[in-house]
Design a protein around this motif. Structure first.
Motif, PDB file in Angstrom:
ATOM      1  N   MET A  71       0.841  -1.190   0.000  1.00  0.00           N
ATOM      2  CA  MET A  71       0.000   0.000   0.000  1.00  0.00           C
ATOM      3  C   MET A  71       0.882   1.248   0.000  1.00  0.00           C
ATOM      4  O   MET A  71       1.839   1.346   0.757  1.00  0.00           O
ATOM      5  CB  MET A  71      -0.920   0.008   1.216  1.00  0.00           C
ATOM      6  N   LYS A  72       0.538   2.210  -0.832  1.00  0.00           N
ATOM      7  CA  LYS A  72       1.301   3.449  -0.898  1.00  0.00           C
ATOM      8  C   LYS A  72       0.786   4.442   0.147  1.00  0.00           C
ATOM      9  O   LYS A  72      -0.334   4.345   0.638  1.00  0.00           O
ATOM     10  CB  LYS A  72       1.198   4.067  -2.291  1.00  0.00           C
ATOM     11  N   GLN A  73       1.637   5.413   0.453  1.00  0.00           N
ATOM     12  CA  GLN A  73       1.232   6.448   1.391  1.00  0.00           C
ATOM     13  C   GLN A  73       0.113   7.281   0.765  1.00  0.00           C
ATOM     14  O   GLN A  73       0.245   7.795  -0.339  1.00  0.00           O
ATOM     15  CB  GLN A  73       2.425   7.331   1.727  1.00  0.00           C
ATOM     16  N   LEU A  74      -1.001   7.396   1.483  1.00  0.00           N
ATOM     17  CA  LEU A  74      -2.129   8.187   1.007  1.00  0.00           C
ATOM     18  C   LEU A  74      -2.144   9.514   1.743  1.00  0.00           C
ATOM     19  O   LEU A  74      -2.134   9.552   2.980  1.00  0.00           O
ATOM     20  CB  LEU A  74      -3.450   7.441   1.251  1.00  0.00           C
ATOM     21  N   PHE A  75      -2.177  10.593   0.977  1.00  0.00           N
ATOM     22  CA  PHE A  75      -2.198  11.922   1.579  1.00  0.00           C
ATOM     23  C   PHE A  75      -3.629  12.446   1.596  1.00  0.00           C
ATOM     24  O   PHE A  75      -4.345  12.362   0.599  1.00  0.00           O
ATOM     25  CB  PHE A  75      -1.302  12.876   0.792  1.00  0.00           C
ATOM     26  N   ALA A  76      -4.022  12.987   2.733  1.00  0.00           N
ATOM     27  CA  ALA A  76      -5.386  13.502   2.880  1.00  0.00           C
ATOM     28  C   ALA A  76      -5.563  14.826   2.149  1.00  0.00           C
ATOM     29  O   ALA A  76      -6.657  15.141   1.672  1.00  0.00           O
ATOM     30  CB  ALA A  76      -5.728  13.657   4.354  1.00  0.00           C
ATOM     31  N   THR A  77      -4.494  15.627   2.102  1.00  0.00           N
ATOM     32  CA  THR A  77      -4.555  16.934   1.457  1.00  0.00           C
ATOM     33  C   THR A  77      -3.309  17.151   0.612  1.00  0.00           C
ATOM     34  O   THR A  77      -2.274  16.493   0.819  1.00  0.00           O
ATOM     35  CB  THR A  77      -4.636  18.074   2.493  1.00  0.00           C
ATOM     36  N   ALA A  78      -3.398  18.096  -0.325  1.00  0.00           N
ATOM     37  CA  ALA A  78      -2.240  18.440  -1.145  1.00  0.00           C
ATOM     38  C   ALA A  78      -1.137  19.052  -0.285  1.00  0.00           C
ATOM     39  O   ALA A  78       0.051  18.834  -0.532  1.00  0.00           O
ATOM     40  CB  ALA A  78      -2.654  19.407  -2.256  1.00  0.00           C
ATOM     41  N   GLU A  79      -1.531  19.808   0.732  1.00  0.00           N
ATOM     42  CA  GLU A  79      -0.542  20.424   1.631  1.00  0.00           C
ATOM     43  C   GLU A  79       0.272  19.359   2.351  1.00  0.00           C
ATOM     44  O   GLU A  79       1.484  19.486   2.517  1.00  0.00           O
ATOM     45  CB  GLU A  79      -1.251  21.332   2.643  1.00  0.00           C
ATOM     46  N   GLU A  80      -0.392  18.295   2.768  1.00  0.00           N
ATOM     47  CA  GLU A  80       0.313  17.190   3.420  1.00  0.00           C
ATOM     48  C   GLU A  80       1.245  16.490   2.441  1.00  0.00           C
ATOM     49  O   GLU A  80       2.358  16.088   2.789  1.00  0.00           O
ATOM     50  CB  GLU A  80      -0.697  16.190   3.984  1.00  0.00           C
ATOM     51  N   ALA A  81       0.803  16.366   1.196  1.00  0.00           N
ATOM     52  CA  ALA A  81       1.589  15.660   0.185  1.00  0.00           C
ATOM     53  C   ALA A  81       2.924  16.340  -0.109  1.00  0.00           C
ATOM     54  O   ALA A  81       3.926  15.667  -0.367  1.00  0.00           O
ATOM     55  CB  ALA A  81       0.783  15.532  -1.106  1.00  0.00           C
ATOM     56  N   VAL A  82       2.954  17.682  -0.070  1.00  0.00           N
ATOM     57  CA  VAL A  82       4.190  18.412  -0.414  1.00  0.00           C
ATOM     58  C   VAL A  82       4.977  18.827   0.830  1.00  0.00           C
ATOM     59  O   VAL A  82       5.934  19.595   0.730  1.00  0.00           O
ATOM     60  CB  VAL A  82       3.880  19.657  -1.274  1.00  0.00           C
TER      61      VAL A  82
ATOM     62  N   GLU B  67      -2.468  19.775 -10.713  1.00  0.00           N
ATOM     63  CA  GLU B  67      -2.967  21.101 -10.338  1.00  0.00           C
ATOM     64  C   GLU B  67      -2.909  21.377  -8.835  1.00  0.00           C
ATOM     65  O   GLU B  67      -2.423  22.422  -8.394  1.00  0.00           O
ATOM     66  CB  GLU B  67      -4.407  21.266 -10.820  1.00  0.00           C
ATOM     67  N   GLN B  68      -3.456  20.461  -8.050  1.00  0.00           N
ATOM     68  CA  GLN B  68      -3.559  20.711  -6.623  1.00  0.00           C
ATOM     69  C   GLN B  68      -2.200  20.661  -5.928  1.00  0.00           C
ATOM     70  O   GLN B  68      -1.962  21.394  -4.954  1.00  0.00           O
ATOM     71  CB  GLN B  68      -4.526  19.704  -5.984  1.00  0.00           C
ATOM     72  N   LEU B  69      -1.296  19.832  -6.408  1.00  0.00           N
ATOM     73  CA  LEU B  69       0.043  19.783  -5.829  1.00  0.00           C
ATOM     74  C   LEU B  69       0.808  21.072  -6.113  1.00  0.00           C
ATOM     75  O   LEU B  69       1.541  21.579  -5.255  1.00  0.00           O
ATOM     76  CB  LEU B  69       0.809  18.570  -6.375  1.00  0.00           C
ATOM     77  N   ILE B  70       0.624  21.618  -7.315  1.00  0.00           N
ATOM     78  CA  ILE B  70       1.264  22.900  -7.632  1.00  0.00           C
ATOM     79  C   ILE B  70       0.705  24.003  -6.743  1.00  0.00           C
ATOM     80  O   ILE B  70       1.451  24.822  -6.190  1.00  0.00           O
ATOM     81  CB  ILE B  70       1.080  23.246  -9.123  1.00  0.00           C
ATOM     82  N   LEU B  71      -0.618  24.038  -6.584  1.00  0.00           N
ATOM     83  CA  LEU B  71      -1.235  25.040  -5.701  1.00  0.00           C
ATOM     84  C   LEU B  71      -0.725  24.918  -4.274  1.00  0.00           C
ATOM     85  O   LEU B  71      -0.511  25.929  -3.586  1.00  0.00           O
ATOM     86  CB  LEU B  71      -2.757  24.885  -5.733  1.00  0.00           C
ATOM     87  N   ALA B  72      -0.497  23.696  -3.822  1.00  0.00           N
ATOM     88  CA  ALA B  72       0.022  23.488  -2.462  1.00  0.00           C
ATOM     89  C   ALA B  72       1.445  24.012  -2.328  1.00  0.00           C
ATOM     90  O   ALA B  72       1.818  24.559  -1.283  1.00  0.00           O
ATOM     91  CB  ALA B  72      -0.036  22.006  -2.106  1.00  0.00           C
ATOM     92  N   LEU B  73       2.243  23.878  -3.392  1.00  0.00           N
ATOM     93  CA  LEU B  73       3.607  24.428  -3.368  1.00  0.00           C
ATOM     94  C   LEU B  73       3.576  25.951  -3.322  1.00  0.00           C
ATOM     95  O   LEU B  73       4.392  26.587  -2.647  1.00  0.00           O
ATOM     96  CB  LEU B  73       4.397  23.951  -4.590  1.00  0.00           C
ATOM     97  N   VAL B  74       2.632  26.536  -4.051  1.00  0.00           N
ATOM     98  CA  VAL B  74       2.466  27.996  -4.012  1.00  0.00           C
ATOM     99  C   VAL B  74       2.118  28.432  -2.592  1.00  0.00           C
ATOM    100  O   VAL B  74       2.703  29.375  -2.050  1.00  0.00           O
ATOM    101  CB  VAL B  74       1.371  28.441  -5.002  1.00  0.00           C
ATOM    102  N   LYS B  75       1.175  27.749  -1.972  1.00  0.00           N
ATOM    103  CA  LYS B  75       0.747  28.074  -0.618  1.00  0.00           C
ATOM    104  C   LYS B  75       1.863  27.869   0.387  1.00  0.00           C
ATOM    105  O   LYS B  75       2.031  28.668   1.312  1.00  0.00           O
ATOM    106  CB  LYS B  75      -0.458  27.210  -0.243  1.00  0.00           C
ATOM    107  N   LYS B  76       2.661  26.825   0.210  1.00  0.00           N
ATOM    108  CA  LYS B  76       3.763  26.521   1.124  1.00  0.00           C
ATOM    109  C   LYS B  76       4.860  27.581   1.053  1.00  0.00           C
ATOM    110  O   LYS B  76       5.530  27.868   2.040  1.00  0.00           O
ATOM    111  CB  LYS B  76       4.340  25.133   0.790  1.00  0.00           C
TER     112      LYS B  76
END
Length: 230
Positions: free
Chosen positions: A1-12, A33-42
């Motif tokens: 099983m792979k690591q499942l991230f609940a949110t894009a913020e958690e993923a990055v 899209e959502q991972l890029i947005l999370a990087l912007v937010k981070k």
């Protein structure tokens, strides 16, 4: 099983300043899209981004450009991103332009563990400056090195919980080869299904290349909408 991230913020979360990141997509097609947005937010900065191009001014990698989070861009096409053009001309960003086929092969080679290869693309141009060249069968070739990245953030239409991936038509583009060339690959997917649901012959990226999964909805913006007059 792979690591499942609940949110894009958690993923990055593990992506830090100075990271090298491969970003799947071609224009706006197949981008995470959502991972890029999370990087912007981070707000991570001094990033080296490896991607075919930098999207558009107000979406995708264009958002990281606007925030000046990208230190270096390795790609094949500047496109119509005005902010990208401005930063290049102002010397605010380092750019390594590579012929598109060469870029694809550099990434594929990185994922395959091949350190370098010879190609005829770019011989006799600025692309070959400072690089080794050799003659094979009376034709000149230039040596290009492989590309790998600390992280690869990619997009797929479907995954199972093991991390096997399927892409949607041309949204496949650079995503499979980047999955293989990233040391830590995060796949943003529209649907996660039970193991065994995806037939082995349908798998386009095997789970061994994927470290984490994020299920998320995408806007799927169209870069240039053309409609027929009725």
């Amino acid at each position: 099983m792979k690591q499942l991230f609940a949110t894009a913020e958690e993923a990055v979360k593990r992506i830090q300043d100075g990271s090298t990141i491969m970003v799947g997509g071609f224009g706006l097609v197949g981008i995470p899209e959502q991972l890029i947005l999370a990087l912007v937010k981070k707000g991570v900065k001094d990033l080296t981004i490896i991607s075919n191009n930098c999207g558009v001014d107000d979406w995708g990698l264009g958002l990281l450009l606007k925030n000046k989070q990208i230190k270096k861009m390795i790609g094949s096409y500047v496109g119509e991103n005005k902010e990208f053009e401005r930063q290049v001309l102002a010397g605010e960003i380092e750019v390594e332009l590579t012929p598109q086929g060469t870029l694809a092969e550099r990434i594929r080679a990185g994922g395959a563990g091949i350190p370098a290869f010879y190609t005829p693309a770019g011989v006799g141009t600025v692309v070959a400056e400072g690089k080794e060249t050799r003659i094979f069968n009376d034709k000149e070739y230039v040596l290009e090195t492989a590309l790998v990245a600390d992280f690869a953030i990619i997009r797929a239409v479907k995954a199972d919980y093991f991390g096997n991936l399927i892409y949607n038509k041309t949204a496949q583009n650079f995503n499979p080869m980047m999955a293989a060339a990233g040391k830590f690959t995060i796949a943003e997917v529209e649907e996660i299904v039970e193991v065994g649901t995806i037939e082995p012959g349908e798998v386009q990226t095997p789970s061994i290349y994927v470290q984490g999964l994020l299920q998320a909805q995408q806007e799927k913006r169209i870069e240039r909408l053309t409609i027929r007059q009725v």
